[in-house]
Design a protein around this motif. Sequence first.
Motif, PDB file in Angstrom:
ATOM      1  N   ILE A 182       7.759  38.834  20.462  1.00  0.00           N
ATOM      2  CA  ILE A 182       6.529  39.625  20.008  1.00  0.00           C
ATOM      3  C   ILE A 182       5.463  38.453  19.900  1.00  0.00           C
ATOM      4  N   LEU A 183       4.295  38.693  20.637  1.00  0.00           N
ATOM      5  CA  LEU A 183       3.168  38.069  20.687  1.00  0.00           C
ATOM      6  C   LEU A 183       1.956  38.379  20.276  1.00  0.00           C
ATOM      7  N   ARG A 209      13.330  30.254  29.528  1.00  0.00           N
ATOM      8  CA  ARG A 209      14.502  29.741  28.885  1.00  0.00           C
ATOM      9  C   ARG A 209      15.493  30.678  28.310  1.00  0.00           C
ATOM     10  N   TYR A 210      15.286  31.832  28.048  1.00  0.00           N
ATOM     11  CA  TYR A 210      16.174  32.685  27.382  1.00  0.00           C
ATOM     12  C   TYR A 210      16.136  34.036  28.210  1.00  0.00           C
ATOM     13  N   SER A 211      15.711  34.303  29.412  1.00  0.00           N
ATOM     14  CA  SER A 211      15.769  34.988  30.225  1.00  0.00           C
ATOM     15  C   SER A 211      15.427  36.558  29.400  1.00  0.00           C
ATOM     16  N   LEU A 212      14.234  36.445  28.986  1.00  0.00           N
ATOM     17  CA  LEU A 212      13.866  37.571  28.454  1.00  0.00           C
ATOM     18  C   LEU A 212      13.132  38.810  29.236  1.00  0.00           C
ATOM     19  N   ARG A 213      13.346  40.039  28.863  1.00  0.00           N
ATOM     20  CA  ARG A 213      12.807  40.992  29.619  1.00  0.00           C
ATOM     21  C   ARG A 213      11.713  41.801  29.166  1.00  0.00           C
ATOM     22  N   VAL A 214      11.726  42.158  27.807  1.00  0.00           N
ATOM     23  CA  VAL A 214      10.791  42.851  26.925  1.00  0.00           C
ATOM     24  C   VAL A 214       9.941  42.016  25.918  1.00  0.00           C
ATOM     25  N   VAL A 215       8.530  42.083  26.128  1.00  0.00           N
ATOM     26  CA  VAL A 215       7.731  41.508  25.392  1.00  0.00           C
ATOM     27  C   VAL A 215       6.734  42.376  24.620  1.00  0.00           C
ATOM     28  N   ALA A 216       6.164  42.173  23.335  1.00  0.00           N
ATOM     29  CA  ALA A 216       5.152  42.907  22.958  1.00  0.00           C
ATOM     30  C   ALA A 216       3.803  42.103  22.681  1.00  0.00           C
ATOM     31  N   ASP A 217       2.620  42.922  22.849  1.00  0.00           N
ATOM     32  CA  ASP A 217       1.374  41.909  22.668  1.00  0.00           C
ATOM     33  C   ASP A 217       0.714  42.777  21.608  1.00  0.00           C
ATOM     34  N   VAL A 218       0.706  42.277  20.350  1.00  0.00           N
ATOM     35  CA  VAL A 218      -0.052  43.081  19.191  1.00  0.00           C
ATOM     36  C   VAL A 218      -1.461  42.768  19.053  1.00  0.00           C
ATOM     37  N   GLY A 219      -2.110  43.691  19.267  1.00  0.00           N
ATOM     38  CA  GLY A 219      -3.718  43.275  19.389  1.00  0.00           C
ATOM     39  C   GLY A 219      -4.129  42.634  20.608  1.00  0.00           C
ATOM     40  N   ALA A 256       2.034  46.730  24.787  1.00  0.00           N
ATOM     41  CA  ALA A 256       0.915  46.017  24.275  1.00  0.00           C
ATOM     42  C   ALA A 256       0.260  47.224  23.243  1.00  0.00           C
ATOM     43  N   THR A 257      -0.368  46.922  22.164  1.00  0.00           N
ATOM     44  CA  THR A 257      -1.179  47.863  21.122  1.00  0.00           C
ATOM     45  C   THR A 257      -2.280  47.140  20.915  1.00  0.00           C
ATOM     46  N   ASP A 258      -3.360  48.293  20.345  1.00  0.00           N
ATOM     47  CA  ASP A 258      -4.549  47.901  19.835  1.00  0.00           C
ATOM     48  C   ASP A 258      -5.365  48.811  19.132  1.00  0.00           C
ATOM     49  N   VAL A 259      -5.922  48.429  18.114  1.00  0.00           N
ATOM     50  CA  VAL A 259      -6.407  49.504  17.099  1.00  0.00           C
ATOM     51  C   VAL A 259      -7.831  50.306  17.860  1.00  0.00           C
ATOM     52  N   SER A 260      -8.254  49.728  18.800  1.00  0.00           N
ATOM     53  CA  SER A 260      -9.567  50.044  19.556  1.00  0.00           C
ATOM     54  C   SER A 260      -9.273  50.618  20.843  1.00  0.00           C
ATOM     55  N   GLU A 261      -9.814  51.787  20.828  1.00  0.00           N
ATOM     56  CA  GLU A 261      -9.725  52.693  22.271  1.00  0.00           C
ATOM     57  C   GLU A 261     -10.418  51.900  23.306  1.00  0.00           C
ATOM     58  N   LYS A 262     -11.405  51.266  22.869  1.00  0.00           N
ATOM     59  CA  LYS A 262     -12.132  50.343  24.031  1.00  0.00           C
ATOM     60  C   LYS A 262     -11.283  49.291  24.638  1.00  0.00           C
ATOM     61  N   ALA A 263     -10.602  48.648  23.680  1.00  0.00           N
ATOM     62  CA  ALA A 263      -9.432  47.434  24.108  1.00  0.00           C
ATOM     63  C   ALA A 263      -8.411  48.038  25.081  1.00  0.00           C
ATOM     64  N   VAL A 264      -8.046  49.354  24.659  1.00  0.00           N
ATOM     65  CA  VAL A 264      -7.137  49.951  25.416  1.00  0.00           C
ATOM     66  C   VAL A 264      -7.544  50.127  26.814  1.00  0.00           C
ATOM     67  N   GLU A 265      -8.698  50.592  26.973  1.00  0.00           N
ATOM     68  CA  GLU A 265      -9.345  50.860  28.102  1.00  0.00           C
ATOM     69  C   GLU A 265      -9.485  49.530  29.022  1.00  0.00           C
ATOM     70  N   ILE A 266     -10.189  48.618  28.362  1.00  0.00           N
ATOM     71  CA  ILE A 266     -10.397  47.378  29.262  1.00  0.00           C
ATOM     72  C   ILE A 266      -8.873  46.601  29.434  1.00  0.00           C
ATOM     73  N   SER A 267      -7.936  46.716  28.748  1.00  0.00           N
ATOM     74  CA  SER A 267      -6.893  46.070  29.079  1.00  0.00           C
ATOM     75  C   SER A 267      -6.248  46.794  30.162  1.00  0.00           C
ATOM     76  N   LEU A 268      -6.091  48.200  30.225  1.00  0.00           N
ATOM     77  CA  LEU A 268      -5.538  48.733  31.591  1.00  0.00           C
ATOM     78  C   LEU A 268      -6.302  48.432  32.845  1.00  0.00           C
ATOM     79  N   LYS A 269      -7.619  48.269  32.616  1.00  0.00           N
ATOM     80  CA  LYS A 269      -8.468  47.824  33.594  1.00  0.00           C
ATOM     81  C   LYS A 269      -8.075  46.395  34.318  1.00  0.00           C
ATOM     82  N   ASN A 270      -7.604  45.638  33.269  1.00  0.00           N
ATOM     83  CA  ASN A 270      -7.370  44.315  33.649  1.00  0.00           C
ATOM     84  C   ASN A 270      -5.993  44.315  34.167  1.00  0.00           C
TER      85      ASN A 270
END
Length: 282
Positions: free
Chosen positions: A194-195, A119-129, A149-163
Motif C-alpha cells: 500500500i502506497l 526485491r519481493y516480486s510483488l504483483r498487486v499494489v494500492a495507491d491511496v489518494g 487506486a482510490t481518491d475521494v475526488s471525482e476530478k482526481a479519478v478523471e485526471i488519473s485515468l487520463k494519465n
Amino acid sequence: MDTRKNVTGVERKVWDLIRELSPKLRDVTENPVLETILIVVKVLGARKEDVIAKDIIVSEKEKNIVKELVEKRASGYPLHYILGEKEFMGLPFFVEEGVFIPRPETEELVEMALDLIKRYSLRVVADVGTGSGAIGVSVAKFSGVTVFATDVSEKAVEISLKNAKRHGVLDRFVVKRGRFLEPFEKDYGKIEMILSNPPYVKKNAILPRDVLFEPSEALFAGKDGLDFYRAFFRRYNTEGKIILMEIGEDQVEKLKTILPDASFLKDTSGRYRFLYLNRRFS
C-alpha cells in the motif's frame, strides 16, 4: 516545430514581452524569467528552445493571453495549473485545478516502491489518494504490477485515468472513487503493498500562496496532521502487507505511538519523509 516568421534587428518581440512581464512574478517564484518563458511556450504552442533562441513574432491576441496568465500566476495561482501538466519520474502528467500537483520528493517514494516490487516480486499494489495518478501510474509504468487506486475526488479519478491512458497502463491501473481502500474491499486480500502520499498538513499551518489553490482534502489532516494515519491503521489490518507512505518531517515521534513497529526513512535532503512498515517479509 514552430513555423512562425522570425524577425531581425531591434524587433525582438517575444523577448520584449518576456522582459516586460517577468518582473511581475518576482514575488511568487525564484525563476520569474523561466516561468514567463514557460507560459509563453504554452500560449504559442512553440518549443521552449525556439522561444529562447529565436526572435519570434507574437500576435496581439497572444500577447494579451500571455499577460492575462502572467497576472494570474502573479496572484499566486500555481504555474502547473496554468501549464496543464507537471513532470514526475520523467513523465508528463496532466494536472488541473482540483487535483494535487505532484512534488519531486514523492519521486523518492516511487523509487523505493519499485525497489521493493523487484526485491519481493510483488504483483498487486494500492495507491491511496492517487490525485493525478503520479504514484500509481508511475509504478505501473515502470514495473509489471497491477495498481488499485482510490481518491475521494471525482476530478482526481478523471485526471488519473487520463494519465494512465497517456502512459499506456490503463490495463493495469484501476481507479475508483472512495475513501481509503473502500472501493476495493473485496480485493483487499490481493493487495501486497500500500502506497500513499496522504494529507498530513496541520490544520493551522501557514502555507505558500500557490499551495492554497490546491484541494484542501489533499493537504490538511486535523490539528496535528495525523488524522489520516490514525483512521487508516485503525480501520485496516495490514498484516502480510508492505506499507510505504509520505509523512511530515516533524511527525515521527507521534507516529511511533500509532505504529511502534514502523521504520522512518529520510529523503535525499536528510529529512524524515517516509513511513515504512513491512508486515509481509519481516
